[in-house]
Design a protein around this motif. Structure first.
Motif, PDB file in Angstrom:
ATOM      1  N   ASP A 142       0.701   6.151  -1.962  1.00  0.00           N
ATOM      2  CA  ASP A 142       2.136   5.881  -2.009  1.00  0.00           C
ATOM      3  C   ASP A 142       2.620   5.343  -0.670  1.00  0.00           C
ATOM      4  N   ILE A 143       2.217   6.003   0.381  1.00  0.00           N
ATOM      5  CA  ILE A 143       2.682   5.578   1.712  1.00  0.00           C
ATOM      6  C   ILE A 143       2.242   4.156   1.993  1.00  0.00           C
ATOM      7  N   GLU A 166       4.007   1.509  -0.141  1.00  0.00           N
ATOM      8  CA  GLU A 166       5.361   1.280   0.364  1.00  0.00           C
ATOM      9  C   GLU A 166       5.346   0.335   1.554  1.00  0.00           C
ATOM     10  N   SER A 167       4.266   0.378   2.273  1.00  0.00           N
ATOM     11  CA  SER A 167       4.166  -0.516   3.444  1.00  0.00           C
ATOM     12  C   SER A 167       3.753  -1.930   3.053  1.00  0.00           C
ATOM     13  N   LYS A 194       0.210   3.316  10.685  1.00  0.00           N
ATOM     14  CA  LYS A 194       0.637   1.911  10.615  1.00  0.00           C
ATOM     15  C   LYS A 194       0.217   1.168  11.877  1.00  0.00           C
ATOM     16  N   ARG A 204      12.725  14.220   0.560  1.00  0.00           N
ATOM     17  CA  ARG A 204      13.267  12.865   0.476  1.00  0.00           C
ATOM     18  C   ARG A 204      14.008  12.634  -0.830  1.00  0.00           C
ATOM     19  N   TYR A 205      13.452  13.251  -1.893  1.00  0.00           N
ATOM     20  CA  TYR A 205      14.037  12.996  -3.206  1.00  0.00           C
ATOM     21  C   TYR A 205      14.989  14.094  -3.685  1.00  0.00           C
ATOM     22  N   ARG A 260       1.898  -7.106   3.754  1.00  0.00           N
ATOM     23  CA  ARG A 260       2.007  -7.502   2.329  1.00  0.00           C
ATOM     24  C   ARG A 260       0.813  -8.344   1.920  1.00  0.00           C
TER      25      ARG A 260
END
Lengths: 403, 742
Positions: free
Chosen positions: B631-632, B635-636, B733, B390-391, B612
């Motif tokens: 991290d995942i 991000e969500s 998710k 990704r980076y 959130r």
């Protein structure tokens, strides 16, 4: 019957044997069958045939049991020789074949009394024998409690209205009953008389036949003779008649009087009517004994009064002094006879009276009138005088009594 | 030799014993018989009265029954008429005739108050014969009397009420018995050599009730007088018989004469003035008793002989058995040895089985550990590779990362296959039947396989037009696994320019609501020999050809396919020709799904959830995995807190409760295998804390153990759901959304 049965069986046997012979002959020719077998069979057949013929001839000659012939019996009064002769209870019906299957008969008599119960036994036995032959007989056999001609008249008139095949009457009063009977006979009724009293044709009664005692007068005479002999033809005697107007009783009393009148030293001191009652006879006898202390004999003209008289005599302890003669088969009277209280009794064959009455009634119902070839207009039944030595036997015969 | 002598000795002994016992029995029996004979006379006397009483007793019962039947008959006749006024004689006669016929009565009659007698065929007056019925007649009676003509009259009468004939009251109904017939029915027909049993009916005064003789006694003779005379002649006491008879007592009279003894037994007949008598001569009784004793003797002798025969047979049998005893003993010993050997063998087998089990358990544990230990770093490799890609903006680096990713996934796949096989062998596979769209799944497969086919220029087609019910309930992932394996092999072994087709059709199946789905994969590959086809489903089997040797594979694929197909109750068939190609046909029954209801539920699930601000506790002992997951999740939109093991997780939850915030965490992601306290234990502890507060926080397992049984374990421990590692972000998710929607 047995002869015919035997003949029939033999004939069947012969037939079978003959059949066997033919089968043997068919299945085995004469050449194949042994001779002895065939000969034997034929011999049997011949023998059977001969025997059948012989028996057949014998049977034909035997007196036929059929045919209608009258019951002819001697009416003579006899002393006892065999007790079995006093009353014969082994009766079989004559060979007459009734025409119908059902008969309705009506009988009326003087009074409800053990004497007529004995007649009824004879009737019932005859009816039973007819029943065994498939013939039904409905019968009425009624009487009032005391003698009553009016009652009898009413009964026979009612019976005629109900169309009985035959009406039988033991006449209570000849004079009163005769015109009534004649009227009913003229109207188509078949009327006969039976047992103790008849209304004979000689006096104008049209009754068709009579079965019973035709010699009451002679019975009275015979008994009285016996008493007179006992009393050595000397002494006072009283008579108990029975029912007033009853022909049999009156006839016996009449016979007694006639005999007594023959012996000058015999005196009738009293005569009374006990109306066929033992109790009345007893009290009358008591009166006789009181009134006539020298009384030595009594003549009792029916079945009840010898019993009453004997009781009274025993009660009065005069049995050794008074000799009693009487009628019929009352058990007590026979016991008194056995014990010497009563001297002699004239025993009538009531059983035969009843038995023969039915036989005559059946013939009459079928329209057969009395004649030489059919049956007598009067069938007379016997009376046997029994003394003390025969009393026990008569008791045994009539009542099975054993000492 | 020794054995034979011994046997002979035994035999002789048995025979001797048998003979002795038989002799004893015979001797005893003979003595007994002698003693019995000596007592015969006494027995005769004693038994006589019993015998006579028995004879009479039976006849008394017969007589009583006959009289009772007649009384009953009279009752029935009266009942038949009922209470009525009969207007004429004809009607009454009809009834009487009917009753006579119906009940079989011969002389049935009724009497009125004037002593007029009515029968079926007559009406008559009576002065003497039935006069007794006029006097005090209130109860049923039996009356006997002597009639003119020495006839015995026996009348059974019952009083009657309520019937009138021609105005006159009927007072009685009676039957006239033929007493000779009655007495005749009581007479015995037993005729023996001496004569028969004589039965008589007498009045209490000694007069014969019948006209029949009583043995030699004439019917007209008085029985009492006869007996008295006979007793006097015999010099016996005759005083009591008369009184006894008159009183109606029972008794036995023995009249002895020079050549005979007569026994006369008498007994009163209830409700009458009759005496029933029986006479038997002595020789009759003696004969009867003699017969009895002879029969008893015969029976005894027979019994004796039977016993002797039985005993002899028994002894012979025992002797012969004993003779064979030696063989039996030997045989018994052999059997014992055999049994002992079998027991030892069984023990050995059990030991081997235990060892095998232990080995298997060790293997399973090893594989489970290996699964976790290999998967965890693999998870890190694949996860970090994905993040690095990704980076990265360097194409070469991207290429290298891509290859690392592919290799990592291949290695993971290999590990999975080995583990899968192990689990299948252990019987630990559980099918997870869930709704699925077959066509959709087929399309997904098409995408994957098409890519591989394109690389080798192989034409690939999937045809699902033959499927009628595409919505099914089945463990489609396993179906996928099966088809993927088969297609994978087809791709592997079909050279460039070849073709592969996959056709799915639905066929009818026996079970209602089910269809049989047949998937056929046909390729134009290198094919397989018939010899190899015999072993294709064996583990680690690969055809040893030069071509095969260059193609990677473990040899476990078809084994797994076969096991899975068998587990689903299906069938697999392979037809192959070397050089031409292979056709693999798999048939699996699947249940049709009721889609509409399910889609409603799914629609609810698809509703978007805003993560959130949601506080999530991530419990993971591995630092790398913890970092990746954090991290995942951040991000969500989650606020993520972490715990290194189960114990810390429990402390954190407990602290939140203590600070008055039991619902502090919205959701907990819990790893399973952790030091100090594993995920299951931590979950149970947390549940206990939160239940006390009446709070429920969803706990989702996050585990390298990805099988259905692992999921079940998580749920049993109190967790709400189970997500497998490596983490599928979308799936994670969706799972989080399911529990955080409300």
């Amino acid at each position: 019957m047995y002869v015919f049965q035997t003949i029939r069986q033999l004939t069947q046997f012969c037939g079978k044997e003959f059949l066997k012979v033919t089968i043997v002959a068919r299945n085995h020719t004469f050449f194949k069958a042994p001779l002895w077998m065939i000969s034997g069979r034929i011999a049997e057949l011949v023998f059977s045939a001969v025997l059948s013929c012989v028996l057949l001839c014998v049977g034909c000659n035997r007196e036929s049991q059929g045919g209608v012939k009258g019951n002819v019996r001697s009416g003579a009064v006899a002393s006892v020789t065999k007790t079995s002769d006093v009353v014969t209870f082994q009766h079989t019906l004559d060979g007459y074949e009734p025409l119908k299957g059902v008969y309705n008969l009506y009988f009326t008599y003087k009074i409800v009394h053990p004497w007529w119960d004995a007649v009824a036994l004879g009737m019932e036995d005859a009816i039973e024998q007819y029943s065994q032959r498939g013939i039904t007989i409905n019968h009425v056999y009624l009487a009032p409690k005391s003698v009553s001609a009016a009652d009898q008249i009413a009964r026979i008139q009612e019976a005629a209205r109900q169309n009985y095949d035959v009406i039988g009457v033991d006449v209570a009063d000849i004079d009163l009953l005769t015109p009534v009977m004649n009227q009913l006979i003229d109207g188509g009724a078949k009327i006969m008389t039976f047992s103790s009293s008849d209304a004979p044709r000689e006096i104008g009664c049209k009754r068709i036949a009579y079965v019973g005692n035709t010699h009451n007068y002679q019975d009275g005479k015979a008994l009285t003779e016996v008493l007179c002999k006992k009393l050595a033809y000397k002494g006072q005697v009283a008579i108990l008649v029975g029912s007033k107007g009853a022909p049999c009783h009156e006839d016996r009393a009449r016979g007694a009087r006639e005999v007594l009148s023959k012996y000058p030293d015999m005196e009738i001191v009293d005569v009374a009517y006990d109306e066929d009652s033992i109790d009345i006879a007893y009290s009358l006898t008591e009166q006789f004994l009181e009134r006539h202390p020298d009384l030595s004999g009594m003549i009792c003209c029916n079945m009840s009064n010898p019993v009453g008289a004997a009781r009274a005599v025993v009660q009065a302890k005069k049995a050794d002094r008074i000799s009693i003669v009487g009628m019929d088969h009352d058990q007590e009277a026979l016991e008194y006879l056995r014990d010497g209280i009563i001297y002699a009794l004239g025993v009538q064959d009531c059983y035969a009276i009843g038995f023969d009455t039915i036989q005559t009634a059946i013939k009459l119902a079928d329209g057969i009138l009395p004649s030489e070839s059919t049956y007598p207009e009067k069938t007379d039944e016997k009376t046997t005088i029994v003394f003390q030595d025969g009393a026990a036997d008569v008791l045994m015969v009539l009542y099975g009594k054993v000492d | 030799m020794q054995k034979t002598t011994k046997d002979k000795t035994y035999r002789s002994a048995f025979i001797a014993a048998s003979l002795i016992i038989v002799a004893i029995i015979v001797g005893a029996t003979l003595l007994y018989i002698r003693a019995t004979n000596n007592n015969m006379d006494q027995a005769v006397n004693t038994l006589s009265s019993f015998y006579m009483e028995e004879l009479l007793g039976k006849r008394e019962v017969v007589l009583k029954d006959a009289l009772n039947r007649d009384f009953e008959l009279l009752g029935r006749v009266v009942a038949l008429i009922g209470t009525k006024e009969i207007q004429d004689q004809a009607s009454l006669r009809k009834v009487l005739l009917f009753s006579q016929t119906l009940y079989g009565a011969k002389k049935l009659a009724m009497v009125d108050e004037d002593n007029t007698i009515y029968t079926a065929h007559s009406t008559f007056s009576d002065a003497s014969r039935y006069a007794f019925l006029q006097k005090d007649f209130t109860e049923p009676r039996i009356v006997t009397s002597n009639l003119y003509g020495a006839k015995k009259q026996v009348v059974l009468a019952i009083p009657v009420e309520g019937i009138r004939v021609l105005g006159k009251r009927i007072i009685a109904c009676f039957i006239q018995l033929d007493i000779d017939d009655v007495a005749g029915s009581l007479t015995s027909d037993n005729v023996n050599s001496s004569g028969k049993v004589f039965i008589g009916l007498y009045y209490k005064n000694g007069e014969n009730l019948t006209t029949s003789k009583f043995d030699e006694i004439d019917s007209k003779q008085n029985l009492i007088k006869f007996i008295q005379k006979a007793l006097l002649l015999a010099g016996q006491d005759s005083s009591k018989i008369g009184t006894s008879f008159h009183k109606g007592e029972k008794g036995l009279v023995t009249i002895k004469s020079a050549d005979d003894i007569k026994y006369i037994y008498y007994s009163p007949v209830e409700n009458t003035d009759w005496m029933l008598t029986v006479m038997v001569h002595d020789n009759t009784i003696a004969d009867q008793l003699g017969n009895i004793s002879r029969r008893i003797l015969q029976r005894n002798v027979f019994q004796l002989i039977s016993t002797m025969v039985f005993l002899i047979a028994m002894f012979l049998l025992i002797g012969s058995l004993y003779k064979r005893n030696g063989d039996i003993r030997r045989r018994h010993q052999e059997l014992q040895i055999k049994a002992r050997n079998e027991r030892e063998q069984k023990m050995r087998l059990e030991e081997i089985a235990t060892m095998a089990k232990a080995a298997n358990m060790a293997k399973t544990n090893f594989l489970n550990s290996m699964s976790h230990d290999i998967r965890t770093p693999m998870n890190a490799i694949i996860g970090y590779t994905a993040m690095a890609k990704r980076y990265s903006d360097n194409s070469k680096v991207e290429d290298y990362l891509g290859k690392i990713d592919v290799s990592g996934r291949q290695l993971l796949s290999l590990v999975n296959q080995v583990l899968e096989m192990s689990r299948i062998e252990s019987g630990k596979i559980v099918l997870s039947e869930e709704p699925a769209d077959l066509v959709e799944k087929a399309n997904a497969v098409r995408t994957i396989i098409a890519a591989d086919c394109n690389m080798k220029n192989i034409s690939f087609t999937i045809d699902t037009s033959g499927i009628v019910h595409k919505d099914v309930i089945q463990d489609v992932s396993r179906v996928n696994q099966i088809i993927s394996n088969i297609l994978g092999n087809a791709v592997k072994y079909t050279p460039e320019g070849g073709s592969i087709s996959c056709t799915a059709v639905e066929k009818p199946w026996d079970k209602e609501g089910y269809g049989l789905y047949e998937i056929m994969v046909k390729d134009t590959g290198i094919g397989m020999s018939d010899e190899f086809l015999k072993h294709i489903f064996e583990e680690f089997s690969r055809e040893k050809t030069s071509t095969i040797s260059r193609i990677q594979g473990t040899g476990l694929g078809m084994s797994i396919v076969k096991k899975l197909v068998d587990l689903m109750g299906g069938d697999i068939d392979i037809q192959s020709t070397p050089g031409q190609g292979t056709v693999v046909t798999v048939s699996i029954p699947m249940k049709w799904d009721d889609v509409s209801r399910r889609r409603e539920t799914e629609a609810q699930n698809l509703e978007a959830v805003d993560f959130r601000g949601k506080r999530l506790l991530l419990v993971e002992d591995n630092e790398m995995n913890r970092e990746i997951a954090s991290d995942i999740l951040m991000e969500s939109g989650f606020v993520v807190e972490t715990a290194e093991d189960g114990l810390i997780a429990v402390e954190k939850v407990s602290n939140s409760v203590d600070s008055g915030k039991p619902g502090y965490y919205d959701v907990i992601l819990m790893d399973i295998q952790m030091p100090r306290m594993n995920g299951f234990e931590a979950t149970q502890a947390i549940r206990a804390i939160l239940v006390a507060q009446d709070v429920h926080v969803p706990i989702i397992a996050l585990s390298a153990n990805a099988f259905e049984e692992d999921r079940q374990k998580s749920l049993e421990a109190g967790m709400d759901d189970h997500v497998a590692k490596p983490i599928d972000v979308q799936k994670l998710k969706e799972t989080l959304a399911k529990y955080l929607r409300h």
